[in-house]
Scaffold this active site. Structure first.
Site, PDB file in Angstrom:
ATOM      1  N   HIS A 128       0.862  -1.188   0.000  1.00  0.00           N
ATOM      2  CA  HIS A 128       0.000   0.000   0.000  1.00  0.00           C
ATOM      3  C   HIS A 128       0.901   1.241   0.000  1.00  0.00           C
ATOM      4  O   HIS A 128       2.022   1.198   0.529  1.00  0.00           O
ATOM      5  CB  HIS A 128      -0.847  -0.044   1.278  1.00  0.00           C
ATOM      6  CG  HIS A 128      -1.880   1.024   1.414  1.00  0.00           C
ATOM      7  ND1 HIS A 128      -1.586   2.316   1.780  1.00  0.00           N
ATOM      8  CD2 HIS A 128      -3.231   0.981   1.247  1.00  0.00           C
ATOM      9  CE1 HIS A 128      -2.714   3.021   1.841  1.00  0.00           C
ATOM     10  NE2 HIS A 128      -3.724   2.235   1.523  1.00  0.00           N
ATOM     11  N   GLN A 169      -4.405  -4.987   7.177  1.00  0.00           N
ATOM     12  CA  GLN A 169      -5.470  -5.897   6.751  1.00  0.00           C
ATOM     13  C   GLN A 169      -5.433  -7.194   7.550  1.00  0.00           C
ATOM     14  O   GLN A 169      -6.477  -7.692   7.962  1.00  0.00           O
ATOM     15  CB  GLN A 169      -5.339  -6.202   5.247  1.00  0.00           C
ATOM     16  CG  GLN A 169      -5.477  -4.994   4.337  1.00  0.00           C
ATOM     17  CD  GLN A 169      -6.894  -4.438   4.274  1.00  0.00           C
ATOM     18  OE1 GLN A 169      -7.864  -5.096   4.634  1.00  0.00           O
ATOM     19  NE2 GLN A 169      -7.026  -3.199   3.820  1.00  0.00           N
TER      20      GLN A 169
HETATM   21  N1  PLP Z   1      -1.764  -0.489   4.542  1.00  0.00           N
HETATM   22  C1  PLP Z   1      -2.777  -1.206   4.032  1.00  0.00           C
HETATM   23  C2  PLP Z   1      -2.505  -2.604   3.543  1.00  0.00           C
HETATM   24  C3  PLP Z   1      -4.059  -0.656   3.940  1.00  0.00           C
HETATM   25  O1  PLP Z   1      -5.042  -1.385   3.404  1.00  0.00           O
HETATM   26  C4  PLP Z   1      -4.262   0.659   4.431  1.00  0.00           C
HETATM   27  C5  PLP Z   1      -5.597   1.286   4.328  1.00  0.00           C
HETATM   28  O2  PLP Z   1      -6.293   1.168   3.349  1.00  0.00           O
HETATM   29  C6  PLP Z   1      -3.180   1.354   4.974  1.00  0.00           C
HETATM   30  C7  PLP Z   1      -1.951   0.754   5.002  1.00  0.00           C
HETATM   31  C8  PLP Z   1      -3.315   2.748   5.486  1.00  0.00           C
HETATM   32  O3  PLP Z   1      -4.014   2.782   6.679  1.00  0.00           O
HETATM   33  P1  PLP Z   1      -4.434   4.177   7.337  1.00  0.00           P
HETATM   34  O4  PLP Z   1      -4.898   5.055   6.230  1.00  0.00           O
HETATM   35  O5  PLP Z   1      -5.509   3.805   8.272  1.00  0.00           O
HETATM   36  O6  PLP Z   1      -3.263   4.744   8.008  1.00  0.00           O
END
Ligand code: PLP
Length: 406
Positions: free
Chosen positions: A122, A202
């Site tokens: 991500h 996740q």
């Molecule tokens: N990493 C993964 C695999 C995610 O699915 C997400 C959110 O969609 C994030 C990081 C980011 O999380 P946050 O925006 O809650 O900090």
């Protein structure tokens, strides 16, 4: 006994309608809905128990501090961590990974040092490392997934060189649903003295965790996907790594003394938590984690396994639809494209008319989309409250899309 009907009754939003149809919420991978106990806890915290934490000596400040600090041990229990002082509160995974990038990696890494990333990260686990690339000449090395969307732990370990300082990898892909064998990576990395950061955003939602044995140096989770409030979360940082880390944000609460020419920091983990935190958010997260643990992570995982097996069979029956990712360890996430010209946004708009909420787009995973050669996908993600009937609603709505767009 896991009773999904009773569980659904705990989530008030699930009984509402959208566009005149019962809501079928299949976007929990983006953010999960909240059970009434969490909503009540937030109301109670603001209505009866609110004050700033750590600073006051009055009744409400002590009460709020007790409730807020109590969440640290709840998170530790949920994550399988014995020492709650290894838990740092954050606003979510994004802040957690930035904290490690700024506080641990930036002061230690030099030009030419390497960070290994999987192609299915991500953006939250990519962009902070690009900062090091841009500002310090750190090299990002990418490991691809195979045709099934699996990440071979050995391929990750093979990418290690004497310059490698960190492996930053997801535990579960937010696009393909692949669950990565983190233990195999940490075991090999530790032998070679390479630190491992795991994005657990996740994975933590869908499986029991035992971080004390998993062996990662840093493990980040985000509260809003764990049925808790947005703006809550935590990162588990092993004590030895915490000792190497500098504070990322400076301000009140993270210091013991401030003088004109010196500061003395608070002890960890508070050393890494500056300013007024998300007090009520973390209190809500604690209640959400207790709610999950009361149902049992094994039971939640078993329910979702059944649901995903059913979803897979039904989706595989649609020969005009392609599911991305066929990992044997695939979890509760199905990204798909419809053969033909229909764009993911058009599909999701039609599904929405049927009350079905899915996500469409790149899912903050640009390198993976490039790897797959796709501009966008639709993503249906399942949670502890979803049912087989909802899978059927999704399939009916997809059949309508096929009729409209083929
Ligand atoms: N990493 C993964 C695999 C995610 O699915 C997400 C959110 O969609 C994030 C990081 C980011 O999380 P946050 O925006 O809650 O900090």
């Amino acid at each position: 006994m896991y009773d999904v009907t009773l569980i659904r009754n705990d989530f008030p939003i699930l009984s509402r309608e959208v566009n005149g149809k019962p809501l079928t919420y299949l976007d929990s991978g983006a953010s999960a809905q909240k059970p009434q106990v969490v909503i009540d806890a937030i109301t109670q915290a603001y209505a009866q128990e609110y004050s700033n934490v750590h600073r006051g000596l009055h009744y409400l400040s002590n009460l709020a501090t007790e409730k807020y600090e109590g969440v640290r041990s709840t998170i530790a229990r949920f994550l399988g961590v014995r020492d709650e002082d290894e838990i740092v509160f954050t606003s979510g995974t994004t802040e957690a990974i930035n904290m490690v990038a700024y506080g641990w990696a930036m002061p230690r890494f030099e030009a030419g040092d390497e960070i290994i990333l999987s192609v299915m990260e991500h953006h939250a686990n990519i962009v902070p490392w690009h900062f090091l690339r841009e500002r310090q000449g750190v090299v990002l090395k990418w490991v691809d997934v195979d045709v099934n969307g699996d990440l071979d732990p050995q391929a990750v370990l093979n990418a290690i060189t004497p310059k490698t300082k960190l492996i930053a990898v997801t535990h579960m892909s937010n696009v393909l649903g692949t669950v990565v064998d983190i233990a195999a990576i940490t075991a090999g990395a530790e032998e070679q003295g390479v630190a491992v950061l795991v994005d657990g955003s996740q994975a933590a939602v869908h499986m029991p965790l035992d971080l004390d044995t998993l062996g990662a140096d840093f493990y980040a989770v985000t509260g809003h996907k764990l049925y808790g409030p947005s703006g809550s979360g935590a990162v588990h940082i092993r004590k030895d790594r915490m000792a190497e880390m500098q504070p990322f944000i400076g301000g009140g609460d993270m210091i013991r003394e401030v003088h004109k020419d010196s500061v003395i920091y608070n002890d960890p983990p508070m050393k890494f938590e500056a300013g007024t935190p998300g007090i009520v958010q973390q209190i809500g997260l604690g209640v959400a984690l207790d709610y999950m643990m009361a149902h049992g992570m094994d039971a939640i995982a078993a329910h979702e396994r059944d649901l995903c097996g059913y979803a897979r069979t039904r989706l595989d029956g649609l020969n005009w639809l392609t599911v991305q990712g066929n990992s044997k360890t695939k979890g509760a996430i199905f990204s798909f494209t419809l053969d033909g010209a229909a764009h993911a946004h058009d599909i999701s708009t039609v599904l929405d008319k049927k009350g079905v909420a899915v996500r469409a787009g790149q899912h903050c995973a640009g390198p993976l989309m490039d790897h797959l050669g796709l501009a966008a996908t639709c993503r249906a993600s399942f949670a502890m409250y979803n049912t087989r009937d909802e899978v059927d609603v999704l399939i009916d709505a997809l059949e309508l899309c096929h009729e409209l767009f083929s």
